[in-house]
Scaffold this motif. Structure first.
Motif, short mmCIF file in Angstrom:
data_model
loop_
_atom_site.label_atom_id
_atom_site.label_comp_id
_atom_site.label_asym_id
_atom_site.label_seq_id
_atom_site.Cartn_x
_atom_site.Cartn_y
_atom_site.Cartn_z
N LEU A 112 0.81 -1.21 0.00
CA LEU A 112 0.00 0.00 0.00
C LEU A 112 0.85 1.27 0.00
O LEU A 112 1.95 1.30 0.54
N THR A 113 0.30 2.32 -0.61
CA THR A 113 0.88 3.65 -0.51
C THR A 113 0.31 4.31 0.73
O THR A 113 -0.92 4.33 0.92
N GLU A 143 -0.08 7.69 2.99
CA GLU A 143 0.02 9.15 3.01
C GLU A 143 -0.20 9.64 4.45
O GLU A 143 -1.23 9.34 5.05
N VAL A 155 -3.66 7.94 5.42
CA VAL A 155 -4.61 7.45 4.43
C VAL A 155 -3.87 6.46 3.56
O VAL A 155 -2.77 6.74 3.07
N HIS A 165 -4.25 3.63 0.25
CA HIS A 165 -5.05 3.35 -0.95
C HIS A 165 -4.97 1.85 -1.24
O HIS A 165 -3.91 1.33 -1.61
N HIS A 166 -6.10 1.18 -1.05
CA HIS A 166 -6.19 -0.27 -1.24
C HIS A 166 -6.87 -0.56 -2.56
O HIS A 166 -7.89 0.06 -2.90
N LYS A 167 -6.33 -1.50 -3.32
CA LYS A 167 -6.85 -1.76 -4.67
C LYS A 167 -8.29 -2.27 -4.65
O LYS A 167 -9.05 -2.02 -5.60
N GLY A 194 -10.36 0.67 -1.74
CA GLY A 194 -10.24 2.11 -2.00
C GLY A 194 -9.48 2.83 -0.92
O GLY A 194 -8.54 2.29 -0.33
N GLU A 195 -9.88 4.07 -0.62
CA GLU A 195 -9.17 4.90 0.35
C GLU A 195 -9.62 4.56 1.77
O GLU A 195 -10.81 4.51 2.05
N ARG A 251 -8.86 5.44 5.93
CA ARG A 251 -8.20 6.30 6.92
C ARG A 251 -7.90 5.50 8.18
O ARG A 251 -8.74 4.74 8.66
#
Length: 198
Positions: A109-110, A112, A128, A130-132, A135-136, A138
């Motif tokens: 995951l990326t 942020e 935050v 980003h899951h494939k 989605g986003e 928190r």
């Protein structure tokens, strides 16, 4: 002059390192978790390296604080020995259950980092990811500062508190069983995660 310079250099060299920020503590935790490998099919050398990574990750959690809060009203009723046993078991469950599961989630995951908030010795670091598939997402990391170190005491995923979730589970078990029964369940879960041994 030389003696004074030598003393100054020694004092600077032995001064305690500057305490990391709450965000740096969370980054160090997540960096360690991302390196945790699944237990199956590891060579003895890989297993030792994996244990070292898990140990490093655990230093960024305040397991004693989490233990006290998750046991809640039952904490005061326990002896010092029982508290120590519970805290040690919970730490091992983080190592062998929570960290490998979290590693699967975080590895690709990326992450942020958002603006964190601090109030005295308490801080919250929101991230935050980003899951494939999902989605986003928190995630808030709550930390407390103790002895110039920030440690995570709760993780809130989409509004659900890890600490509160654990407390609910422990309370449900303690309604039906005694403290020894709770400890035995924790030990059984740990043995399963370890593959039946230590």
């Amino acid at each position: 002059m030389t003696l004074g310079l030598c003393l100054l250099t020694t004092l600077l060299a032995t001064a305690p390192a500057r305490a990391e920020t709450p965000q740096q503590a969370v980054q160090a935790l997540l960096n360690s978790i991302q390196q945790v490998k699944e237990m199956e099919a590891l060579s003895p050398e890989e297993a030792r390296a994996n244990r070292a990574v898990m140990d490093r990750a655990l230093t960024h959690l305040d397991v004693a604080e989490v233990s006290q809060k998750t046991l809640g009203k039952h904490w005061k009723r326990r002896s010092a020995e029982e508290r120590q046993q519970f805290t040690q078991l919970l730490g091992e469950l983080f190592r062998y259950v929570a960290f490998p599961n979290s590693a699967k989630f975080f590895r690709e995951l990326t992450i942020e980092y958002q603006d964190n908030s601090k109030d005295g010795t308490a801080a919250t670091v929101p991230v935050v990811v980003h899951h494939k598939d999902e989605g986003e997402i928190r995630i808030d990391f709550d930390l407390l500062e103790n002895d110039r170190r920030w440690r995570v005491v709760d993780v809130i995923l989409d509004g659900v508190s890890m600490r509160n979730n654990l407390r609910t589970q422990f309370y449900q078990i303690l309604k039906k069983d005694d403290f020894a029964g709770l400890v035995q369940r924790m030990q059984d879960r740990l043995d399963t995660a370890r593959g039946g041994g230590s």
